[in-house]
Design a protein around this motif. Structure first.
Motif, PDB file in Angstrom:
ATOM      1  N   ALA A 258       0.802  -1.260   0.062  1.00  0.00           N
ATOM      2  CA  ALA A 258      -0.121  -0.054   0.102  1.00  0.00           C
ATOM      3  C   ALA A 258       0.737   1.280  -0.109  1.00  0.00           C
ATOM      4  O   ALA A 258       0.596   2.190  -0.764  1.00  0.00           O
ATOM      5  CB  ALA A 258      -1.075   0.015   1.231  1.00  0.00           C
ATOM      6  N   LEU A 262       1.001   4.343  -2.593  1.00  0.00           N
ATOM      7  CA  LEU A 262       1.094   5.744  -2.417  1.00  0.00           C
ATOM      8  C   LEU A 262       2.172   6.568  -2.606  1.00  0.00           C
ATOM      9  O   LEU A 262       1.963   7.694  -3.204  1.00  0.00           O
ATOM     10  CB  LEU A 262       0.932   5.863  -0.817  1.00  0.00           C
ATOM     11  CG  LEU A 262      -0.676   5.677  -0.098  1.00  0.00           C
ATOM     12  CD1 LEU A 262      -0.480   5.626   1.402  1.00  0.00           C
ATOM     13  CD2 LEU A 262      -1.552   6.455  -0.757  1.00  0.00           C
ATOM     14  N   LEU A 350      -4.633   0.778   2.107  1.00  0.00           N
ATOM     15  CA  LEU A 350      -4.406   2.039   1.072  1.00  0.00           C
ATOM     16  C   LEU A 350      -5.254   2.895   1.542  1.00  0.00           C
ATOM     17  O   LEU A 350      -5.076   4.080   1.679  1.00  0.00           O
ATOM     18  CB  LEU A 350      -4.503   1.408  -0.313  1.00  0.00           C
ATOM     19  CG  LEU A 350      -4.170   2.365  -1.255  1.00  0.00           C
ATOM     20  CD1 LEU A 350      -2.998   3.226  -1.175  1.00  0.00           C
ATOM     21  CD2 LEU A 350      -4.516   2.078  -2.759  1.00  0.00           C
TER      22      LEU A 350
END
Length: 657
Positions: A258, A262, A350
C-alpha cells in the motif's frame, strides 16, 4: 538442495523437519492441515528419517502426547487452527509451568475473515494469557526462519513456543530450498525428577516465578537486533520522520504494498516515515520499540485481528509519560482508524492510509491515474480476447453459496430426520463439519452450532429447559471421536432424553479427508482395528442404537422415528461413505413425460446436480453421483438411476473395506 514451489504450510513442515523435529502431531483444521500431511508424505517417501507423525484424536490428546515426548528430550511440533488451541488449552497452561526439555513448538494458524472458521480469535492474545512466546510471520520465508528459531528458543528457556501464521501466509506459495533428506534429533531419554515434572502447588508457584523471569529475558532477546530482534526490523523512509507505521504478521506485506502505491500516486505529498514490523508480539520487544518511537509524533498500527500491538504501544507511551519523556499519538483499531475485524488486505490498508494522511484518492498524480486506467483497459481487452478464444459469453459469474456435495450422504440423513420429526416439536443441534451446511435451505435441519462436540451436550441443556421438545443432535464420525464421547457419557449419566445422529461417512471430510480412529488408518502407514461407533456408544451406556443408510429414505425415517419414541438417550448411526471416497454411479435420468415440474426434487433436498432450465428438470451428469435420493423424493416416479443404487453407495462399511 533443489528448489520447489511450496504452499506456506508445506514450507513450514520442511522447516520443522530441517530443525530436527522428531515427534509431530495435531488435529486437522483449515488453515493448518497441510503441515501434518506434508510431514506424513515425507516420512512415507523416505525423505524424513526418525520421525513419528500422527493425526491425534483431538488437539488435547496431541499436545499431551507431545509433552511426554518433549520431557524425554525429543523436538516436537504441534499443529492446529486457532479454535483448536482452545481444546489444547488445559495441557498448555500447565505445560508452561512445568516446562519442557526438547524443543516444543505449537504451530497455530489463525483465520482472519474468517474464511473457514467459527471465530476470529487472535492467538497472540492466547499466547499472552498462557505466558508463552509467540512468533508472527510476515511471509513464508520469514516464517521458516522463525520455525527454526522457535525450536532453539524453546530449548534455551525450556518453554513451549507458538508460531502463529495466518491463512494468507499458510496458503500462499513460493520457491523453497528442500533438503533431500532430514533426520529427527534423537531423544536423550526421560530423567526422573519429581521436583520438576510433577505439578504440585509448590511446583506451580516456583514455575510461575520462572515464567516471569524468563519472559523478561526473552523480551530482551526480542529487542536484540543482532539476534531474535531481526524479526522486528526497522526501516527509514526519508529524513527527520515524525510518522511511524508499525505492523504485525501478514499486514506488514499488505502495508508495504500500500505504501509503494501511495509513493507512486503521491510522490510529493507522502511524508517521511519510519516503518517497523513486530514479528515477536509476545513478550513485547519494548526496548527496541522504545528506540523506534523516539522523535515520532504519530504512530499508525496495522494488524490482524485484535489491537495487540496497539495496546502495547499505548502502554509504552504511558510509561514514557510517567518518565517525563515525549509521547506519540497511537492510531489503529481503538481509535477507529483501522478495521476491527476481518482481513486487512492491500486495498483496505491503502484507503485507510489515504484517509489518515489526508491524501484524497482524486488527488492522485495524473500520470499514475492514466497508467492505472491503461492497465485496467488492457486487462479488460485481454479478458475479452480470452473469452472470445474460448467461445465463452462475457458475463459475470454469480456467487454460489457453499452447499453439500451432490450425493452427500448427510443430505439424506437431514432430510430423513426432518421427515421423521413431522408433527413433533423438535430442535436440531448441529456441530462443526461439512454437515453444518445442513442449516441451509431447503434442508433447514440445523438450529444450533457452537463448537466441536457441543451439539450433543447443547441438546441436553435444551431438553432440560424445554421438556416438551424432542432433541436431535447431529455429529460426524471424526468429531464423535474427537470431542463427542464425553457428551454421550454425560447424557447417559444424567438420563437426558436426546437422539444422537452420528453421520458416519468414514473420513474427516471438511478438512481434506484425513483418517481418524474410526478408519483405523494411521499416518505411519500402519493399520489398527477401527474403533466401532456402535461399540463405543454401547460401552458408554446407550442402549437404543439404530443403523440406517442415509441413501435409503424409508429406512432412515423409520430409524429416527423409533429413536424419537424411545425415552432416554438413543442413537442413529447413518452409514454411507463420503462421495470423495467412491466412484460415481450412472447419473440419474429424468423421464420428462412423467415429470410434472413440481420441483419437489429441488425444494426437498437441494442437490446441486438438479436444476430447472428451459421449463425442464435437468440433471448435471458431471456431478451426479447416482445416489438415488432424488428418485425416492419424486412423488411421480419420474426419476430413475439406470443401474440401480450401487453397493458402494448404498452401504458404507463394505465400501470402506
Amino acid at each position: 538442495m533443489p528448489k520447489k514451489l511450496l504452499m506456506g504450510n508445506e514450507a513450514f513442515a520442511h522447516a520443522a523437519l530441517a530443525a530436527g523435529a522428531s515427534v509431530i502431531a495435531g488435529y486437522p483444521g483449515t488453515p493448518s492441515s497441510e503441515v501434518i500431511e506434508t510431514v506424513a508424505a515425507r516420512v512415507a517417501s523416505g525423505g524424513a528419517h526418525d520421525v513419528h507423525v500422527e493425526w491425534s484424536t483431538n488437539e488435547k490428546a496431541a499436545l499431551e502426547m507431545l509433552a511426554g515426548a518433549s520431557y524425554a528430550g525429543a523436538r516436537t511440533l504441534f499443529t492446529c487452527k486457532q479454535v483448536g488451541l482452545n481444546v489444547a488449552a488445559d495441557p498448555l497452561m500447565s505445560l508452561n509451568y512445568v516446562g519442557v526439555e526438547g524443543g516444543c513448538v505449537l504451530y497455530v494458524a489463525d483465520d482472519p475473515g474468517p474464511i473457514s472458521s467459527q471465530t476470529e480469535q487472535d492467538t497472540r492474545r492466547f499466547a499472552s494469557f498462557a505466558k508463552v512466546p509467540v512468533f508472527d510471520p510476515e511471509n513464508i520465508e520469514q516464517g521458516m526462519d522463525m520455525m527454526a528459531a522457535a525450536f532453539e528458543l524453546s530449548e534455551a528457556y525450556r518453554t513451549p513456543v507458538i508460531v502463529r501464521p495466518t491463512t494468507r501466509v499458510c496458503h500462499s506459495s513460493t520457491y523453497v530450498d528442500v533438503p533431500d533428506e532430514t533426520h529427527g534429533r534423537p531423544a536423550r531419554g526421560f530423567t526422573k525428577d519429581d521436583s520438576r515434572w510433577v505439578i504440585f502447588p509448590a511446583r506451580s508457584y516456583r514455575g510461575h516465578l520462572e515464567i516471569v523471569e524468563r519472559l523478561a529475558r526473552i523480551a530482551e532477546d526480542f529487542s536484540d537486533a543482532r539476534g531474535l530482534g531481526r524479526f522486528n526490523p526497522v526501516e527509514h523512509h526519508g529524513e527527520s520522520a515524525r510518522l511511524g507505521i508499525v505492523c504485525g504478521g501478514v499486514s506488514t506485506a499488505y502495508t508495504r504494498e500500500a505504501l509503494a502505491i501511495l509513493a507512486a500516486m503521491h510522490s510529493d505529498a507522502l511524508p517521511a516515515y519510519r516503518f517497523m514490523q513486530i514479528g515477536t508480539p509476545y513478550p513485547f520487544p519494548a526496548n527496541l520499540v522504545d528506540s523506534f518511537v523516539d522523535g515520532l509524533d504519530e504512530i499508525i498500527v496495522f494488524e490482524e485481528l485484535d489491537h495487540v500491538i496497539e495496546d502495547e504501544l499505548c502502554a509504552l507511551m504511558g510509561r514514557r509519560a510517567m518518565d517525563g519523556r515525549a509521547v506519540a499519538r497511537v492510531r489503529g483499531k481503538r481509535t477507529g482508524d483501522t478495521q476491527m475485524a476481518g482481513e486487512n488486505l492491500v486495498d483496505n490498508v491503502l484507503s485507510q492510509l489515504e484517509r489518515m494522511l489526508g491524501l484524497a484518492p482524486d488527488a492522485a498524480d495524473d500520470a499514475a491515474a492514466a497508467a492505472a486506467a491503461a492497465m485496467a483497459a488492457a486487462s479488460d481487452r485481454a479478458g475479452a480476447e480470452t473469452a472470445e478464444k474460448r467461445d465463452l459469453p462475457d458475463i459475470e459469474v454469480p456467487v454460489r453459496p457453499p452447499v453439500l456435495c451432490a450425493g452427500c450422504p448427510h443430505r439424506g440423513a437431514f432430510y430423513a430426520a426432518k421427515r421423521a420429526a413431522r408433527r413433533r416439536k423438535v430442535v436440531f443441534s448441529g456441530d462443526i463439519g461439512c454437515y453444518t451446511l445442513g442449516n441451509a435451505k431447503p434442508l433447514d435441519a440445523i438450529d444450533t452450532c457452537l463448537c466441536m462436540g457441543a451439539g450433543i451436550t447443547m441438546a441436553q441443556g435444551l431438553k432440560v429447559a424445554e421438556p416438551d421438545a424432542k432433541q436431535i443432535a447431529f455429529i460426524g464420525d471424526s468429531t464423535f471421536f474427537a470431542s463427542g464421547m464425553t457428551g454421550v457419557a454425560n447424557a447417559v449419566y444424567n438420563a437426558h432424553d436426546i437422539v444422537i445422529c452420528v453421520l458416519d461417512n468414514r473420513t474427516t471430510a471438511m478438512t481434506g479427508d484425513q483418517p481418524h480412529p474410526g478408519t483405523g488408518d494411521t499416518l505411519m502407514g500402519t493399520k489398527s482395528d477401527p474403533l466401532d461407533v456402535e461399540a463405543v456408544l454401547f460401552a458408554l451406556g446407550v442402549r437404543m442404537i439404530e443403523h440406517a443408510n442415509p441413501h435409503c429414505l424409508d429406512e432412515s425415517i423409520d430409524a429416527v422415528k423409533r429413536s424419537l419414541d424411545f425415552a432416554g438417550p438413543s442413537a442413529v448411526i447413518f452409514e454411507a461413505p463420503c462421495v470423495n471416497l467412491i466412484r460415481p454411479a450412472s447419473a440419474c435420468i429424468v423421464d420428462q413425460d412423467a415429470c410434472t415440474k413440481c420441483r419437489r426434487c429441488i425444494t426437498a433436498i437441494g442437490c446441486p446436480a438438479i436444476g430447472f432450465m428451459d421449463d425442464r428438470i435437468m440433471i448435471d451428469e458431471t456431478i451426479c453421483m447416482g445416489c438415488g435420493q432424488c428418485v425416492q423424493v419424486c412423488p411421480y416416479g419420474a426419476m430413475t438411476v439406470p443401474d440401480g443404487m450401487p453397493v458402494e453407495v448404498r452401504t458404507g462399511k463394505e465400501a470402506h473395506a
